[in-house]
Design a protein around this motif. Structure first.
Motif, PDB file in Angstrom:
ATOM      1  N   PHE A 141      45.382  24.830  42.259  1.00 46.91           N
ATOM      2  CA  PHE A 141      46.595  25.661  42.180  1.00 46.91           C
ATOM      3  C   PHE A 141      46.288  27.074  42.676  1.00 46.91           C
ATOM      4  O   PHE A 141      46.995  27.628  43.528  1.00 46.91           O
ATOM      5  CB  PHE A 141      47.098  25.647  40.728  1.00 46.91           C
ATOM      6  N   HIS A 142      45.200  27.648  42.183  1.00 45.67           N
ATOM      7  CA  HIS A 142      44.862  29.016  42.584  1.00 45.67           C
ATOM      8  C   HIS A 142      44.450  29.098  44.050  1.00 45.67           C
ATOM      9  O   HIS A 142      44.611  30.131  44.687  1.00 45.67           O
ATOM     10  CB  HIS A 142      43.774  29.583  41.667  1.00 45.67           C
ATOM     11  N   ASP A 143      43.901  28.011  44.583  1.00 41.73           N
ATOM     12  CA  ASP A 143      43.601  28.009  46.009  1.00 41.73           C
ATOM     13  C   ASP A 143      44.899  28.002  46.808  1.00 41.73           C
ATOM     14  O   ASP A 143      45.122  28.843  47.671  1.00 41.73           O
ATOM     15  CB  ASP A 143      42.731  26.798  46.387  1.00 41.73           C
ATOM     16  N   CYS A 144      45.772  27.057  46.500  1.00 41.08           N
ATOM     17  CA  CYS A 144      46.976  26.854  47.313  1.00 41.08           C
ATOM     18  C   CYS A 144      47.945  28.037  47.284  1.00 41.08           C
ATOM     19  O   CYS A 144      48.626  28.308  48.268  1.00 41.08           O
ATOM     20  CB  CYS A 144      47.695  25.584  46.863  1.00 41.08           C
ATOM     21  N   VAL A 203      47.314  31.171  47.103  1.00 42.05           N
ATOM     22  CA  VAL A 203      46.826  32.391  47.753  1.00 42.05           C
ATOM     23  C   VAL A 203      46.284  32.007  49.129  1.00 42.05           C
ATOM     24  O   VAL A 203      45.294  31.292  49.231  1.00 42.05           O
ATOM     25  CB  VAL A 203      45.711  33.047  46.902  1.00 42.05           C
ATOM     26  N   ARG A 204      46.998  32.407  50.207  1.00 44.71           N
ATOM     27  CA  ARG A 204      46.556  32.076  51.568  1.00 44.71           C
ATOM     28  C   ARG A 204      46.596  30.592  51.879  1.00 44.71           C
ATOM     29  O   ARG A 204      45.892  30.154  52.771  1.00 44.71           O
ATOM     30  CB  ARG A 204      45.076  32.459  51.769  1.00 44.71           C
ATOM     31  N   GLY A 205      47.313  29.811  51.105  1.00 48.22           N
ATOM     32  CA  GLY A 205      47.363  28.369  51.360  1.00 48.22           C
ATOM     33  C   GLY A 205      46.107  27.660  50.882  1.00 48.22           C
ATOM     34  O   GLY A 205      45.131  28.283  50.466  1.00 48.22           O
ATOM     35  N   CYS A 206      46.142  26.316  50.952  1.00 53.71           N
ATOM     36  CA  CYS A 206      45.014  25.514  50.443  1.00 53.71           C
ATOM     37  C   CYS A 206      43.907  25.528  51.501  1.00 53.71           C
ATOM     38  O   CYS A 206      43.767  24.592  52.293  1.00 53.71           O
ATOM     39  CB  CYS A 206      45.439  24.072  50.184  1.00 53.71           C
ATOM     40  N   ASP A 207      43.128  26.615  51.505  1.00 53.06           N
ATOM     41  CA  ASP A 207      42.116  26.813  52.545  1.00 53.06           C
ATOM     42  C   ASP A 207      40.752  27.111  51.955  1.00 53.06           C
ATOM     43  O   ASP A 207      39.869  27.642  52.636  1.00 53.06           O
ATOM     44  CB  ASP A 207      42.528  27.979  53.461  1.00 53.06           C
ATOM     45  N   ALA A 208      40.608  26.818  50.654  1.00 56.14           N
ATOM     46  CA  ALA A 208      39.346  27.059  49.940  1.00 56.14           C
ATOM     47  C   ALA A 208      38.965  28.536  49.874  1.00 56.14           C
ATOM     48  O   ALA A 208      37.802  28.868  49.646  1.00 56.14           O
ATOM     49  CB  ALA A 208      38.201  26.219  50.534  1.00 56.14           C
ATOM     50  N   SER A 209      39.958  29.422  50.034  1.00 58.73           N
ATOM     51  CA  SER A 209      39.659  30.866  49.925  1.00 58.73           C
ATOM     52  C   SER A 209      39.182  31.207  48.511  1.00 58.73           C
ATOM     53  O   SER A 209      38.408  32.146  48.331  1.00 58.73           O
ATOM     54  CB  SER A 209      40.880  31.713  50.293  1.00 58.73           C
ATOM     55  N   ILE A 210      39.601  30.424  47.530  1.00 60.96           N
ATOM     56  CA  ILE A 210      39.198  30.683  46.143  1.00 60.96           C
ATOM     57  C   ILE A 210      37.691  30.469  45.940  1.00 60.96           C
ATOM     58  O   ILE A 210      37.100  31.008  45.018  1.00 60.96           O
ATOM     59  CB  ILE A 210      40.009  29.776  45.179  1.00 60.96           C
ATOM     60  N   LEU A 211      37.087  29.690  46.825  1.00 56.90           N
ATOM     61  CA  LEU A 211      35.673  29.350  46.626  1.00 56.90           C
ATOM     62  C   LEU A 211      34.712  30.389  47.207  1.00 56.90           C
ATOM     63  O   LEU A 211      33.510  30.347  46.933  1.00 56.90           O
ATOM     64  CB  LEU A 211      35.360  27.984  47.257  1.00 56.90           C
ATOM     65  N   LEU A 212      35.236  31.286  48.042  1.00 56.76           N
ATOM     66  CA  LEU A 212      34.340  32.234  48.731  1.00 56.76           C
ATOM     67  C   LEU A 212      33.816  33.312  47.789  1.00 56.76           C
ATOM     68  O   LEU A 212      34.560  33.857  46.975  1.00 56.76           O
ATOM     69  CB  LEU A 212      35.065  32.891  49.913  1.00 56.76           C
ATOM     70  N   ASN A 213      32.553  33.607  47.924  1.00 59.00           N
ATOM     71  CA  ASN A 213      31.937  34.705  47.174  1.00 59.00           C
ATOM     72  C   ASN A 213      32.298  36.037  47.820  1.00 59.00           C
ATOM     73  O   ASN A 213      32.584  36.094  49.024  1.00 59.00           O
ATOM     74  CB  ASN A 213      30.407  34.561  47.190  1.00 59.00           C
ATOM     75  N   SER A 214      32.223  37.074  47.006  1.00 55.14           N
ATOM     76  CA  SER A 214      32.366  38.418  47.566  1.00 55.14           C
ATOM     77  C   SER A 214      31.184  38.700  48.485  1.00 55.14           C
ATOM     78  O   SER A 214      30.126  38.071  48.358  1.00 55.14           O
ATOM     79  CB  SER A 214      32.376  39.455  46.448  1.00 55.14           C
ATOM     80  N   THR A 215      31.374  39.615  49.411  1.00 58.70           N
ATOM     81  CA  THR A 215      30.284  40.029  50.285  1.00 58.70           C
ATOM     82  C   THR A 215      30.115  41.546  50.149  1.00 58.70           C
ATOM     83  O   THR A 215      30.870  42.193  49.416  1.00 58.70           O
ATOM     84  CB  THR A 215      30.591  39.700  51.762  1.00 58.70           C
ATOM     85  N   LYS A 216      29.169  42.091  50.890  1.00 59.94           N
ATOM     86  CA  LYS A 216      28.900  43.529  50.827  1.00 59.94           C
ATOM     87  C   LYS A 216      30.181  44.327  51.080  1.00 59.94           C
ATOM     88  O   LYS A 216      30.433  45.341  50.449  1.00 59.94           O
ATOM     89  CB  LYS A 216      27.839  43.862  51.893  1.00 59.94           C
ATOM     90  N   ASN A 217      30.994  43.816  52.015  1.00 63.26           N
ATOM     91  CA  ASN A 217      32.161  44.602  52.422  1.00 63.26           C
ATOM     92  C   ASN A 217      33.486  44.089  51.869  1.00 63.26           C
ATOM     93  O   ASN A 217      34.540  44.600  52.225  1.00 63.26           O
ATOM     94  CB  ASN A 217      32.265  44.602  53.954  1.00 63.26           C
ATOM     95  N   ASN A 218      33.434  43.059  51.040  1.00 64.67           N
ATOM     96  CA  ASN A 218      34.703  42.473  50.613  1.00 64.67           C
ATOM     97  C   ASN A 218      34.643  41.923  49.187  1.00 64.67           C
ATOM     98  O   ASN A 218      33.688  41.247  48.819  1.00 64.67           O
ATOM     99  CB  ASN A 218      35.068  41.322  51.573  1.00 64.67           C
ATOM    100  N   VAL A 219      35.674  42.230  48.412  1.00 67.50           N
ATOM    101  CA  VAL A 219      35.780  41.661  47.067  1.00 67.50           C
ATOM    102  C   VAL A 219      36.720  40.454  47.147  1.00 67.50           C
ATOM    103  O   VAL A 219      37.868  40.570  47.588  1.00 67.50           O
ATOM    104  CB  VAL A 219      36.308  42.701  46.057  1.00 67.50           C
ATOM    105  N   ALA A 220      36.213  39.281  46.759  1.00 68.86           N
ATOM    106  CA  ALA A 220      36.945  38.026  46.943  1.00 68.86           C
ATOM    107  C   ALA A 220      37.923  37.734  45.800  1.00 68.86           C
ATOM    108  O   ALA A 220      37.874  38.345  44.738  1.00 68.86           O
ATOM    109  CB  ALA A 220      35.939  36.883  47.078  1.00 68.86           C
ATOM    110  N   GLU A 221      38.802  36.755  46.033  1.00 67.98           N
ATOM    111  CA  GLU A 221      39.797  36.308  45.045  1.00 67.98           C
ATOM    112  C   GLU A 221      39.177  36.015  43.689  1.00 67.98           C
ATOM    113  O   GLU A 221      39.753  36.299  42.642  1.00 67.98           O
ATOM    114  CB  GLU A 221      40.479  35.008  45.535  1.00 67.98           C
ATOM    115  N   LYS A 222      38.003  35.388  43.730  1.00 69.76           N
ATOM    116  CA  LYS A 222      37.268  35.027  42.517  1.00 69.76           C
ATOM    117  C   LYS A 222      37.174  36.122  41.479  1.00 69.76           C
ATOM    118  O   LYS A 222      37.107  35.851  40.296  1.00 69.76           O
ATOM    119  CB  LYS A 222      35.817  34.715  42.909  1.00 69.76           C
ATOM    120  N   GLU A 223      37.069  37.353  41.952  1.00 67.79           N
ATOM    121  CA  GLU A 223      36.806  38.474  41.037  1.00 67.79           C
ATOM    122  C   GLU A 223      38.050  38.963  40.313  1.00 67.79           C
ATOM    123  O   GLU A 223      37.972  39.821  39.455  1.00 67.79           O
ATOM    124  CB  GLU A 223      36.215  39.673  41.793  1.00 67.79           C
ATOM    125  N   SER A 224      39.207  38.458  40.671  1.00 68.52           N
ATOM    126  CA  SER A 224      40.432  38.916  40.039  1.00 68.52           C
ATOM    127  C   SER A 224      40.454  38.526  38.563  1.00 68.52           C
ATOM    128  O   SER A 224      40.050  37.420  38.215  1.00 68.52           O
ATOM    129  CB  SER A 224      41.630  38.295  40.759  1.00 68.52           C
TER     130      SER A 224
END
Ligand code: HEM
Ligand SMILES: *[C@@H]1O[C@H](CO)[C@@H](O)[C@H](O)[C@H]1NC(C)=O
Ligand SMILES: *[C@@H]1O[C@H](CO)[C@@H](O)[C@H](O)[C@H]1NC(C)=O
Ligand SMILES: CC(=O)N[C@H]1CO[C@H](CO)[C@@H](O)[C@@H]1O
Length: 326
Positions: free
Chosen positions: A67-70, A72-93
């Motif tokens: 549900f949380h993947d779909c 936000v940005r569609g069902c594209d596994a964006s929820i699974l991505l870790n944050s990087t040096k330059n970006n805070v990912a969905e996970k951290e919300s």
């Protein structure tokens, strides 16, 4: 074989097969990996069977992950991505605070990479895992159209697209409509709250000082408010409450019984009693002698949700590791 017989018996079947196997409006299809990774769905299922047998409480979070993947940005596994040096990912919300089960997805992905490297997307794994989590919790199963590709971005700010538990019915309806989902999808998918738990913080504002007069939300059953207050003190943040007390590990129609008794934990659960269409769906499930209608509807609505903003064809990529872009 007599040609009339062929026409009468085999033609309708082959048309049915064609329809169910053919690409749907979004370009996904059931059995997308049939040739490229024939055991993909079995590999997912076998690992899920193992996981749910040792940790049944992961079914809820794994369903919610989809549900949380779909949304936000569609069902594209964006929820699974870790944050990087330059970006805070969905996970951290904060709204993702209790999402878990990422390790299950990673284990399944590793097995799939071994069997068929670079073929099965993390977005499809998330969809299949959600289906199997429900089925292995005594719920329905359904065919999952696959062929999703993985996105390359995950932005914490975009988790604002998720409906908040304090939304009114109108806000909920609008939030689902924005994802191409109907009021029927809303009432059916809300039934996912038959599984799992919630942190006190998501509903305790309804228990304490709701309107600023030291009162509780009048749309909650007052006896239930007393029980919930015993469980959740105003300062409890990480304590958990079962959403379907006593059967939070089994997928059934209890959610609708709870909502009809005004014991839904979130305002958004209670809100389903405000609208005529959703109210009548809730009441029909309470009266039903079996879960057949809900089970069938749930599969249909999960497929609908799974079509949200998918990447197909040459869009996106097939991640090697679900937590990082290639
Ligand atoms: C209608 C709008 C929705 C709202 C406002 C909402 C809100 C929430 C909230 C606040 C929680 C508690 C999370 C926590 O403790 O961290 C939760 C849990 C959960 N939600 Fe929803 N939800 C909605 C729709 C859905 C849908 C569409 C599904 C899937 C079909 C779903 C599946 C779940 C599950 C399985 C859990 C339990 C997770 C666990 O055990 O950790 N929800 N939801
Ligand atoms: C992603 O983040 C999690 C949690 O911080 C960590 O355990 C995992 O190793 C990370 N994965 C990758 C590939 O960096
Ligand atoms: C309840 O809310 C009102 C208004 O926000 C506030 O003035 C009051 O102090 C609160 N009472 C408690 C017990 O938190
Ligand atoms: C799994 C995960 O990354 N959860 C994060 C959700 O958001 C909170 C609050 O920002 C983080 O502390 C968690 O780590």
């Amino acid at each position: 074989m007599d040609s009339k017989f062929v026409l009468k018996f085999f033609l309708p079947i082959s048309i049915m097969l064609l329809l169910s196997g053919s690409a749907d409006a979004q370009g996904l299809k059931v059995g997308f990996y049939k040739k490229t990774c024939p055991n993909a769905e079995t590999i997912v299922y076998n690992e899920m069977k193992r996981v749910i047998s040792v940790a049944p409480s992961l079914a809820g979070p794994l369903l919610r992950l989809f549900f949380h993947d779909c949304f936000v940005r569609g069902c594209d596994a964006s929820i699974l991505l870790n944050s990087t040096k330059n970006n805070v990912a969905e996970k951290e919300s904060p709204i993702n605070l209790s999402l878990r089960g990422y390790g299950v997805i990673d284990t399944i992905k590793a097995k799939l990479e071994k069997a068929c490297p670079g073929i099965v997307s993390c977005a499809d794994i998330t969809a299949l895992v959600a289906r199997d989590a429900v089925y292995l919790s005594k719920g329905p199963s359904w065919e999952v159209p696959t062929g999703r590709r993985d996105g390359r971005a995950s932005l914490i700010a975009e988790t604002r697209q998720l409906p908040a538990p304090i939304f009114t019915f109108q806000q909920l309806k609008a939030s689902f409509a924005q994802k191409g989902l109907s009021v029927k999808d809303l009432v059916v998918l809300s039934g996912g709250h038959t599984l799992g738990t919630s942190q006190c913080s998501f509903f305790s504002p309804r228990l304490y000082n709701f309107t600023g007069k030291g009162d509780a939300d009048p749309s909650l059953d007052s006896e239930y408010v007393i029980k919930l207050k015993n469980k959740c003190k105003p300062t409890d943040t990480t304590k958990l409450a079962e959403m379907d007390p006593g059967s939070f590990l089994s997928f059934d129609t209890d959610y609708y019984k709870i909502v009809s008794k005004r014991r839904g934990l979130f305002s958004t659960d209670s809100a389903l009693l405000q609208d005529a269409e959703t109210r009548s769906y809730v009441q029909r499930q309470v009266k039903a002698s079996n879960p057949r209608e809900f089970f069938k509807d749930f599969g249909v609505s999960m497929v609908n949700m799974g079509n949200t903003g998918v990447l197909i064809g040459k869009q996106g990529e097939i991640r090697k590791n679900c937590a990082v872009v290639n």
